[in-house]
Design an enzyme around this catalytic site. Structure first.
Site, PDB file in Angstrom:
ATOM      1  N   THR A  11      26.260   5.350 -87.848  1.00 28.16           N
ATOM      2  CA  THR A  11      26.912   5.882 -89.053  1.00 28.16           C
ATOM      3  C   THR A  11      27.782   7.104 -88.740  1.00 28.16           C
ATOM      4  OG1 THR A  11      24.950   7.199 -89.503  1.00 28.16           O
ATOM      5  CG2 THR A  11      25.120   5.087 -90.657  1.00 28.16           C
ATOM      6  N   ALA A  81      22.315  12.094 -82.758  1.00 24.81           N
ATOM      7  CA  ALA A  81      21.952  13.480 -82.431  1.00 24.81           C
ATOM      8  C   ALA A  81      22.223  14.365 -83.633  1.00 24.81           C
ATOM      9  CB  ALA A  81      22.777  13.989 -81.251  1.00 24.81           C
ATOM     10  N   SER A 124      27.353  16.247 -73.334  1.00 22.44           N
ATOM     11  CA  SER A 124      28.415  17.036 -73.990  1.00 22.44           C
ATOM     12  C   SER A 124      28.943  18.153 -73.105  1.00 22.44           C
ATOM     13  CB  SER A 124      27.818  17.640 -75.266  1.00 22.44           C
ATOM     14  OG  SER A 124      28.642  18.668 -75.755  1.00 22.44           O
ATOM     15  N   GLU A 126      29.475  20.924 -74.172  1.00 23.07           N
ATOM     16  CA  GLU A 126      28.782  22.142 -74.586  1.00 23.07           C
ATOM     17  C   GLU A 126      27.749  22.574 -73.532  1.00 23.07           C
ATOM     18  OE1 GLU A 126      28.744  24.384 -77.563  1.00 23.07           O
ATOM     19  OE2 GLU A 126      30.759  23.640 -77.266  1.00 23.07           O
ATOM     20  N   TYR A 148      21.963  23.786 -79.338  1.00 19.74           N
ATOM     21  CA  TYR A 148      22.531  22.443 -79.161  1.00 19.74           C
ATOM     22  C   TYR A 148      22.830  22.186 -77.680  1.00 19.74           C
ATOM     23  CZ  TYR A 148      25.933  18.633 -79.131  1.00 19.74           C
ATOM     24  OH  TYR A 148      26.606  17.473 -78.850  1.00 19.74           O
ATOM     25  N   LYS A 152      21.086  19.432 -75.121  1.00 20.76           N
ATOM     26  CA  LYS A 152      21.838  18.364 -74.445  1.00 20.76           C
ATOM     27  C   LYS A 152      21.635  18.407 -72.928  1.00 20.76           C
ATOM     28  CE  LYS A 152      23.911  15.860 -77.599  1.00 20.76           C
ATOM     29  NZ  LYS A 152      23.925  14.395 -77.674  1.00 20.76           N
ATOM     30  N   GLY A 210      36.720  30.831 -88.511  1.00 17.88           N
ATOM     31  CA  GLY A 210      36.085  31.827 -87.638  1.00 17.88           C
ATOM     32  C   GLY A 210      37.002  32.230 -86.490  1.00 17.88           C
TER      33      GLY A 210
HETATM   34  P1  NAP Z   1      28.033  12.538 -85.683  1.00 12.39           P
HETATM   35  O1  NAP Z   1      29.253  12.048 -86.359  1.00 12.39           O
HETATM   36  O2  NAP Z   1      27.408  13.817 -86.135  1.00 12.39           O
HETATM   37  O3  NAP Z   1      26.932  11.370 -85.773  1.00 12.39           O
HETATM   38  C1  NAP Z   1      25.601  11.599 -85.411  1.00 12.39           C
HETATM   39  C2  NAP Z   1      24.791  10.356 -85.696  1.00 12.39           C
HETATM   40  O4  NAP Z   1      23.428  10.589 -85.300  1.00 12.39           O
HETATM   41  C3  NAP Z   1      24.768   9.937 -87.163  1.00 12.39           C
HETATM   42  O5  NAP Z   1      24.869   8.543 -87.234  1.00 12.39           O
HETATM   43  C4  NAP Z   1      23.381  10.391 -87.597  1.00 12.39           C
HETATM   44  O6  NAP Z   1      22.853   9.655 -88.669  1.00 12.39           O
HETATM   45  C5  NAP Z   1      22.590  10.091 -86.342  1.00 12.39           C
HETATM   46  N1  NAP Z   1      21.277  10.756 -86.297  1.00 12.39           N
HETATM   47  C6  NAP Z   1      21.042  12.079 -86.358  1.00 12.39           C
HETATM   48  N2  NAP Z   1      19.725  12.310 -86.284  1.00 12.39           N
HETATM   49  C7  NAP Z   1      19.106  11.104 -86.190  1.00 12.39           C
HETATM   50  C8  NAP Z   1      17.757  10.672 -86.093  1.00 12.39           C
HETATM   51  N3  NAP Z   1      16.735  11.544 -86.083  1.00 12.39           N
HETATM   52  N4  NAP Z   1      17.478   9.352 -85.993  1.00 12.39           N
HETATM   53  C9  NAP Z   1      18.489   8.455 -86.011  1.00 12.39           C
HETATM   54  N5  NAP Z   1      19.797   8.796 -86.107  1.00 12.39           N
HETATM   55  C10 NAP Z   1      20.100  10.103 -86.199  1.00 12.39           C
HETATM   56  O7  NAP Z   1      28.294  12.692 -84.108  1.00 12.39           O
HETATM   57  P2  NAP Z   1      29.491  12.096 -83.193  1.00 12.39           P
HETATM   58  O8  NAP Z   1      30.609  13.049 -83.201  1.00 12.39           O
HETATM   59  O9  NAP Z   1      29.696  10.655 -83.528  1.00 12.39           O
HETATM   60  O10 NAP Z   1      28.812  12.214 -81.750  1.00 12.39           O
HETATM   61  C11 NAP Z   1      28.025  11.146 -81.211  1.00 12.39           C
HETATM   62  C12 NAP Z   1      27.180  11.692 -80.074  1.00 12.39           C
HETATM   63  O11 NAP Z   1      28.004  12.275 -79.067  1.00 12.39           O
HETATM   64  C13 NAP Z   1      26.213  12.799 -80.486  1.00 12.39           C
HETATM   65  O12 NAP Z   1      25.060  12.662 -79.669  1.00 12.39           O
HETATM   66  C14 NAP Z   1      26.942  14.085 -80.117  1.00 12.39           C
HETATM   67  O13 NAP Z   1      26.021  15.125 -79.879  1.00 12.39           O
HETATM   68  C15 NAP Z   1      27.643  13.631 -78.846  1.00 12.39           C
HETATM   69  N6  NAP Z   1      28.891  14.305 -78.520  1.00 12.39           N
HETATM   70  C16 NAP Z   1      29.898  14.371 -79.435  1.00 12.39           C
HETATM   71  C17 NAP Z   1      31.107  14.937 -79.070  1.00 12.39           C
HETATM   72  C18 NAP Z   1      32.264  15.010 -80.033  1.00 12.39           C
HETATM   73  O14 NAP Z   1      33.207  15.768 -79.764  1.00 12.39           O
HETATM   74  N7  NAP Z   1      32.271  14.213 -81.108  1.00 12.39           N
HETATM   75  C19 NAP Z   1      31.290  15.433 -77.765  1.00 12.39           C
HETATM   76  C20 NAP Z   1      30.235  15.327 -76.860  1.00 12.39           C
HETATM   77  C21 NAP Z   1      29.038  14.748 -77.230  1.00 12.39           C
HETATM   78  P3  NAP Z   1      23.069  10.092 -90.205  1.00 12.39           P
HETATM   79  O15 NAP Z   1      24.389   9.467 -90.595  1.00 12.39           O
HETATM   80  O16 NAP Z   1      21.895   9.511 -90.879  1.00 12.39           O
HETATM   81  O17 NAP Z   1      23.132  11.592 -90.248  1.00 12.39           O
HETATM   82  O1  F7E Z   2      34.071  24.078 -83.048  1.00 14.35           O
HETATM   83  C1  F7E Z   2      35.701  27.362 -83.490  1.00 14.35           C
HETATM   84  C2  F7E Z   2      34.236  27.352 -83.067  1.00 14.35           C
HETATM   85  O2  F7E Z   2      32.473  22.930 -84.577  1.00 14.35           O
HETATM   86  C3  F7E Z   2      35.116  24.190 -82.104  1.00 14.35           C
HETATM   87  C4  F7E Z   2      30.571  18.889 -81.413  1.00 14.35           C
HETATM   88  O3  F7E Z   2      31.035  17.576 -81.553  1.00 14.35           O
HETATM   89  O4  F7E Z   2      32.091  19.330 -79.630  1.00 14.35           O
HETATM   90  C5  F7E Z   2      31.680  19.776 -80.906  1.00 14.35           C
HETATM   91  O5  F7E Z   2      31.198  21.112 -80.848  1.00 14.35           O
HETATM   92  C6  F7E Z   2      35.516  25.646 -81.944  1.00 14.35           C
HETATM   93  C7  F7E Z   2      34.350  26.618 -81.742  1.00 14.35           C
HETATM   94  O6  F7E Z   2      33.035  21.918 -82.318  1.00 14.35           O
HETATM   95  C8  F7E Z   2      35.697  27.499 -87.114  1.00 14.35           C
HETATM   96  O7  F7E Z   2      33.753  28.702 -82.964  1.00 14.35           O
HETATM   97  C9  F7E Z   2      36.662  28.567 -85.499  1.00 14.35           C
HETATM   98  O8  F7E Z   2      34.671  27.517 -80.711  1.00 14.35           O
HETATM   99  O9  F7E Z   2      34.691  21.830 -84.078  1.00 14.35           O
HETATM  100  P1  F7E Z   2      33.566  22.642 -83.606  1.00 14.35           P
HETATM  101  P2  F7E Z   2      32.129  22.380 -81.075  1.00 14.35           P
HETATM  102  O10 F7E Z   2      31.237  23.509 -81.423  1.00 14.35           O
HETATM  103  O11 F7E Z   2      33.036  22.569 -79.908  1.00 14.35           O
HETATM  104  C10 F7E Z   2      31.077  19.330 -78.631  1.00 14.35           C
HETATM  105  C11 F7E Z   2      31.687  18.784 -77.359  1.00 14.35           C
HETATM  106  C12 F7E Z   2      29.851  18.651 -79.067  1.00 14.35           C
HETATM  107  O12 F7E Z   2      29.134  18.052 -78.251  1.00 14.35           O
HETATM  108  C13 F7E Z   2      29.395  18.888 -80.452  1.00 14.35           C
HETATM  109  O13 F7E Z   2      28.478  17.886 -80.875  1.00 14.35           O
HETATM  110  O14 F7E Z   2      36.161  26.056 -83.156  1.00 14.35           O
HETATM  111  N1  F7E Z   2      35.881  27.586 -84.935  1.00 14.35           N
HETATM  112  N2  F7E Z   2      36.560  28.534 -86.835  1.00 14.35           N
HETATM  113  C14 F7E Z   2      35.277  26.913 -85.927  1.00 14.35           C
HETATM  114  N3  F7E Z   2      34.425  25.866 -85.878  1.00 14.35           N
HETATM  115  C15 F7E Z   2      33.977  25.379 -87.065  1.00 14.35           C
HETATM  116  N4  F7E Z   2      33.146  24.324 -87.066  1.00 14.35           N
HETATM  117  N5  F7E Z   2      34.359  25.943 -88.276  1.00 14.35           N
HETATM  118  C16 F7E Z   2      35.203  26.999 -88.364  1.00 14.35           C
HETATM  119  O15 F7E Z   2      35.516  27.502 -89.433  1.00 14.35           O
END
Ligand code: NAP
Ligand code: F7E
Length: 329
Positions: A11, A81, A124, A126, A148, A152, A210
């Protein structure tokens, strides 16, 4: 015979794109969903007649074993996650339970049912946090800066450990930030493109953000799920960095998004300390040379195209909405 895949987090943003890709390749796709009081299928609505949904939760070992036993997949993609970094300071224990032990539970389910199942773990950038090297590669040491990121790192190493201990084809993709019109609205790219669309349409008059100086290597989610699939098609299991190799600041993101809509960002953006983090990741930029060489993977969507795509999608979604509503916080 069609290959079968289980996708946790179906989802979410990545789950929806990955499900599309696997269906296009002829897979039978089972998505793991956790029980909620109201459905949140907006990203997979268009796929519901072609995928199977099964209830299970990363917190519940038996539910994971049951779904693996019933489906007997060839491939398992663990995308579920708690993925929003600021929330991990509010709920550090739950974040660890989902993102660290949740991975162990998935790996255990595979170990107990069939060690021949291939598994992808969503690691990630991160994990690099206060970076030890620029750009970051598969060999750069980790220094996470949030619960977080810490969670990871555990998920990453437990995946490596199950590969080395039990010979499971377990891979970890170290993915840098990837975005799309399906990105959760609390992440900065989508918050900005949603804010731009609201301001353009007269639904809001400012946007609070921010740290504008943080830099990220932003790519398109549709490109990144292709890399996940490629990792599971190799002869040997290994870990890969997936990134564009180009980094932009939040300020540049804001400039690009507002100017795409013909707006001057300086008139609308306000900095708000509520969005600063207890510890920041200042600058990420990935080196995906290994993925390019071994997987033949290349990103196709540039930063400017990505921002334009997201602004246009938010303008389309919100146009016609006349009620004045608050900006996303
Ligand atoms: P997302 O949109 O936040 O989706 C997270 C998914 O995890 C949702 O389907 C959520 O379900 C499900 N989930 C959370 N807790 C759960 C649980 N206890 N049991 C079963 N399902 C659960 O994240 P995304 O951006 O698609 O990212 C996918 C994965 O890649 C994550 O592991 C994230 O940490 C990792 N990641 C993302 C990025 C990025 O930039 N997008 C980069 C590096 C790594 P619900 O819909 O029910 O909440
Ligand atoms: O923040 C700055 C904030 O929340 C990016 C997740 O998918 O990518 C994601 O994590 C940057 C940060 O993503 C706002 O401080 C400024 O430096 O979009 P973000 P993230 O924290 O990089 C990694 C790879 C993952 O794995 C994670 O799951 O933007 N920032 N002002 C802000 N960020 C947010 N959210 N909101 C603000 O107002």
């Amino acid at each position: 015979m069609a290959k079968r895949a289980i996708v946790t987090g179906i989802t979410g943003q990545d789950g929806s794109y990955l499900a599309e890709l696997l269906l296009d390749k002829g897979y039978e796709v089972t998505g793991v969903v956790r029980r909620l009081s109201a459905s949140n299928f907006w990203r997979i609505e268009h796929l519901l007649d072609r995928i199977t949904l099964r209830p299970a939760d990363l917190l519940d070992q038996l539910s994971l074993i049951r779904v693996v036993q019933d489906v007997r997949p060839h491939e398992f993609y663990n995308l579920a996650a708690m993925s929003f970094v600021p929330a991990s300071w509010d709920q550090p224990l739950l974040t660890g339970d989902f993102n660290s032990q949740g991975v162990t539970r998935v790996l255990e389910a595979i170990r107990q049912v069939d060690t021949g199942i291939r598994i992808y773990q969503a690691s990630s950038s991160e994990m690099y946090g206060r970076v030890r090297e620029v750009p970051q590669t598969e060999l750069t040491p980790f220094y996470p800066r949030s619960p977080y990121g810490v969670s990871k790192v555990f998920g990453h190493y437990i995946t490596v450990n199950y590969r080395e201990s039990y010979g499971i084809f377990a891979v970890s993709g170290i993915l840098f930030n990837h975005e799309s019109p399906r990105r959760g609205i609390e992440f900065v790219t989508r918050k900005v493109t949603d804010g731009v669309a609201r301001i353009k349409l007269g639904l809001a008059d400012s946007l609070g953000l921010g740290n504008l100086e943080a830099c990220r290597d932003w790519g398109f989610a549709g490109d990144y799920v292709r890399a996940m699939w490629l990792m599971l098609q190799q002869d040997t299991a290994d870990d890969y960095v997936i990134a564009t190799g180009v980094s932009h600041s939040v300020r540049q993101l804001v400039e690009s998004a507002f100017s795409h809509a013909g707006l001057d960002w300086q008139k609308y953006v306000k900095t708000d300390p509520a969005f600063l983090r207890p510890a920041e990741v200042d600058h990420l930029i990935g080196d995906a040379s290994k993925a390019r060489k071994v997987l033949g993977w290349e990103p196709e969507v540039s930063f400017d195209k990505l921002v334009a795509m997201m602004v246009d999608a938010d303008l389309e979604r919100l146009s016609g909405q006349t009620r004045r509503v608050g900006a996303v916080r």
